[in-house]
Design an enzyme around this catalytic site. Structure first.
Site, PDB file in Angstrom:
ATOM      1  N   THR A  69      21.031 -13.871  -0.532  1.00  0.00           N
ATOM      2  CA  THR A  69      19.673 -14.153  -1.028  1.00  0.00           C
ATOM      3  C   THR A  69      19.187 -12.927  -1.801  1.00  0.00           C
ATOM      4  OG1 THR A  69      19.047 -15.668   0.724  1.00  0.00           O
ATOM      5  CG2 THR A  69      17.267 -14.358  -0.200  1.00  0.00           C
TER       6      THR A  69
ATOM      7  N   VAL B  18      14.207 -26.238   4.587  1.00  0.00           N
ATOM      8  CA  VAL B  18      13.568 -25.122   3.884  1.00  0.00           C
ATOM      9  C   VAL B  18      13.579 -23.929   4.825  1.00  0.00           C
ATOM     10  CG1 VAL B  18      11.471 -24.267   2.791  1.00  0.00           C
ATOM     11  CG2 VAL B  18      12.099 -26.671   2.533  1.00  0.00           C
ATOM     12  N   GLY B  19      13.996 -22.786   4.307  1.00  0.00           N
ATOM     13  CA  GLY B  19      14.044 -21.572   5.118  1.00  0.00           C
ATOM     14  C   GLY B  19      12.808 -20.710   4.937  1.00  0.00           C
ATOM     15  N   ASP B  20      12.966 -19.442   5.204  1.00  0.00           N
ATOM     16  CA  ASP B  20      11.832 -18.509   5.157  1.00  0.00           C
ATOM     17  C   ASP B  20      11.469 -18.073   3.752  1.00  0.00           C
ATOM     18  OD1 ASP B  20      14.416 -17.250   5.178  1.00  0.00           O
ATOM     19  OD2 ASP B  20      13.389 -15.320   5.353  1.00  0.00           O
TER      20      ASP B  20
ATOM     21  N   THR C 172      15.661 -11.254   3.835  1.00  0.00           N
ATOM     22  CA  THR C 172      16.844 -12.101   3.821  1.00  0.00           C
ATOM     23  C   THR C 172      17.348 -12.202   5.254  1.00  0.00           C
ATOM     24  OG1 THR C 172      19.126 -12.344   3.015  1.00  0.00           O
ATOM     25  CG2 THR C 172      18.321 -10.108   3.282  1.00  0.00           C
TER      26      THR C 172
END
Ligand code: ASP
Length: 288
Positions: free
Chosen positions: A154, A183-185, A205
């Site tokens: 990332t 969906v991630g952070d 990340t």
């Protein structure tokens, strides 16, 4: 990103990409440009570089597709823009910036985000543009076995400009083998990305599910603002808290006086630093 698990070619490509991003972002700051412009430009370089998991070179979902997430935030105004699950936008960070500038919203997702990109004239590409053989091989190696501990590059940037304004931006393909729609952070303001001139700017990340639960980026800023901790102490404390829950990864941080910090609980993290007129620093492994 441990020594011995990164090939010489991967090592060289990552270092070259980091140096290029520092050159472009740093050039904007050295010319008196805004932190917001610098982080967007640096992240665009990394999105275009297949060595990183953002834009071209993004990881695959279980369905063999790419769903890209990005966010950007201005520390001076706390204006922010974010997109999640976009499939056709070449540079998701610029779409996040367009959401911030050109809509009344903070976050757009999926086809609505891609439609907004077209309306705003943000460059569109065929989804195959994002695919690389290396990422496809990663998916094949992991098929049916999503592992929130496996992270691949990332990208993010934080900056402080000549007027003291801070900004943060982050962009990712997410985690290999993620379920479509996950969906991630990264695009969640306060989790993977946050900037507040009263505290610091943070880009994260790591295992997004944990970074979301801790609200890592905002938590670091809150510790700096409310406890008076240094950016290093705050970053280390929040990384330790996240690690204790089972999540690993890293953050890059910059304070209003320009003090930089990074902190990671993984064997390595792609990272770079450009400060005043000093030579750029680029590193990957924990012992560098
Ligand atoms: N944090 C990202 C996500 O969970 C992945 C990463 O940083 O590698 O989507």
């Amino acid at each position: 990103m441990a020594r011995g698990r990164t090939s010489d070619d991967e090592d060289k490509a990552a270092r070259a990409g980091l140096a290029a991003a520092l050159r472009v972002g740093g050039g904007i700051l050295q010319a008196g440009g805004a932190a917001l412009d610098a982080v967007e430009a640096a992240v665009r370089v990394l999105e275009d570089d297949p060595a990183f998991n953002a834009g071209r070179g993004a990881v695959f979902t279980t369905a063999g597709t790419h769903e890209l997430d990005a966010a950007i935030m201005d520390g001076a105004t706390r204006c922010a823009g974010a997109v999640a699950g976009v499939t056709r936008t070449r540079n998701p960070v610029s779409l996040a910036r367009a959401v911030m500038r050109g809509s009344k919203h903070v976050m757009l997702v999926g086809s609505g985000a891609d439609d907004f990109a077209r309306q705003q004239g943000v460059e569109q590409v065929d989804p195959s543009y994002f695919s690389t053989e290396q990422r496809r091989a990663q998916l094949e190696r992991m098929h049916g076995r999503f592992d929130s501990g496996v992270k691949f590059g990332t990208v993010g940037a934080v900056a402080r400009d000549i007027t003291g304004r801070l900004a943060a931006a982050t962009s990712t393909g997410g985690l290999t083998g993620k379920r479509p729609g996950r969906v991630g952070d990264t695009p969640v303001i306060g989790a993977g990305t946050y900037a507040d001139d009263r505290a610091c700017a943070v880009s994260a990340t790591g295992s997004g599910e944990y970074y979301l639960r801790v609200g890592v980026a905002h938590e670091i800023c809150a510790r700096v603002r409310l406890l008076g901790e240094t950016v290093q102490a705050a970053a280390d404390a929040v990384q330790a808290e996240t690690h204790a829950l089972g999540g690993d990864g890293g953050v890059i941080v910059v304070a209003p006086d320009g003090t930089p910090a990074w902190s990671f609980t993984t064997p390595g993290m792609y990272r770079g630093l450009l400060r005043d007129c000093n030579a750029p620093v680029v590193a990957i492994y924990g012992d560098e």
